[in-house]
Design a protein around this motif. Structure first.
Motif, PDB file in Angstrom:
ATOM      1  N   ASN A  89       0.853  -1.185   0.000  1.00  0.00           N
ATOM      2  CA  ASN A  89       0.000   0.000   0.000  1.00  0.00           C
ATOM      3  C   ASN A  89       0.891   1.238   0.000  1.00  0.00           C
ATOM      4  N   PHE A  90       0.281   2.411  -0.058  1.00  0.00           N
ATOM      5  CA  PHE A  90       1.052   3.657  -0.116  1.00  0.00           C
ATOM      6  C   PHE A  90       1.866   3.881   1.160  1.00  0.00           C
ATOM      7  N   LYS A  91       1.319   3.538   2.323  1.00  0.00           N
ATOM      8  CA  LYS A  91       2.068   3.709   3.571  1.00  0.00           C
ATOM      9  C   LYS A  91       3.301   2.817   3.586  1.00  0.00           C
ATOM     10  N   HIS A  92       3.179   1.607   3.062  1.00  0.00           N
ATOM     11  CA  HIS A  92       4.322   0.694   2.970  1.00  0.00           C
ATOM     12  C   HIS A  92       5.417   1.326   2.113  1.00  0.00           C
ATOM     13  N   PHE A  93       5.041   1.928   0.994  1.00  0.00           N
ATOM     14  CA  PHE A  93       6.000   2.606   0.128  1.00  0.00           C
ATOM     15  C   PHE A  93       6.668   3.759   0.881  1.00  0.00           C
ATOM     16  N   VAL A  94       5.862   4.605   1.539  1.00  0.00           N
ATOM     17  CA  VAL A  94       6.395   5.759   2.257  1.00  0.00           C
ATOM     18  C   VAL A  94       7.359   5.313   3.352  1.00  0.00           C
ATOM     19  N   THR A  95       6.971   4.327   4.127  1.00  0.00           N
ATOM     20  CA  THR A  95       7.823   3.841   5.213  1.00  0.00           C
ATOM     21  C   THR A  95       9.157   3.335   4.673  1.00  0.00           C
ATOM     22  N   ASP A 153      -5.158   5.650   4.582  1.00  0.00           N
ATOM     23  CA  ASP A 153      -5.440   7.074   4.614  1.00  0.00           C
ATOM     24  C   ASP A 153      -4.819   7.756   3.389  1.00  0.00           C
ATOM     25  N   ASP A 154      -5.521   8.720   2.844  1.00  0.00           N
ATOM     26  CA  ASP A 154      -5.054   9.432   1.647  1.00  0.00           C
ATOM     27  C   ASP A 154      -3.760  10.208   1.854  1.00  0.00           C
ATOM     28  N   ILE A 155      -3.398  10.476   3.092  1.00  0.00           N
ATOM     29  CA  ILE A 155      -2.178  11.244   3.342  1.00  0.00           C
ATOM     30  C   ILE A 155      -0.956  10.547   2.755  1.00  0.00           C
TER      31      ILE A 155
END
Length: 108
Positions: A51-57, A90-92
Motif C-alpha cells: 500500500n502507499f504507507k508501505h512505500f512511504v515507510t 489514509d489518503d495522506i
C-alpha cells in the motif's frame, strides 16, 4: 540505417517509456511510483509494495528521515506520530507518493 541516440535522447526515451508503462498499469488498476529511476507497483501482495504507507515507510528508511522530510516538508514529530497512528489506507500516504515520487493511482 540505425541512428545512435544522444545521452539526452536516450534519457527522454526511457522516461517516456516508463510513463507509458505507468499509464498501462493504472488502466489495469495498479498504482505505481518511482523509486529512484525504477518504476515500482503499489497495491497488494503481487506488487512491490502492499500500500502507499508501505512505500512511504520504505522510502523513509531508505532515504533517511531527514532527507524524506526535506523532500516532502513534513514536521519530524508530526510524521513520526502519523506513522504510528494513521491507517495505511489514509489518503495522506497516497498524496505523498503522488506529489513527491511521481506516483499514479490505479483506476479501480
Amino acid at each position: 540505417m540505425i541512428e545512435i541516440m544522444t545521452r539526452e535522447q536516450a534519457k527522454t526515451f526511457r522516461e517516456q517509456r516508463l510513463l507509458e508503462e505507468q499509464r498501462k498499469l493504472a488502466e489495469q488498476g495498479i498504482s505505481s511510483a518511482f523509486e529512484g529511476r525504477n518504476l515500482v507497483t503499489i497495491g497488494d501482495s503481487e506488487c512491490d509494495y502492499y500500500n502507499f504507507k508501505h512505500f512511504v515507510t520504505t522510502q523513509i528508511f531508505g532515504m533517511g528521515i531527514d532527507n524524506y522530510i526535506s523532500k516532502t516538508g513534513w514536521d519530524k514529530q508530526e510524521l513520526i506520530e502519523y506513522l504510528a497512528t494513521v491507517d495505511q489506507y489514509d489518503d495522506i500516504w497516497k498524496d505523498d507518493v503522488l506529489d513527491f515520487f511521481g506516483g499514479m493511482e490505479g483506476n479501480y
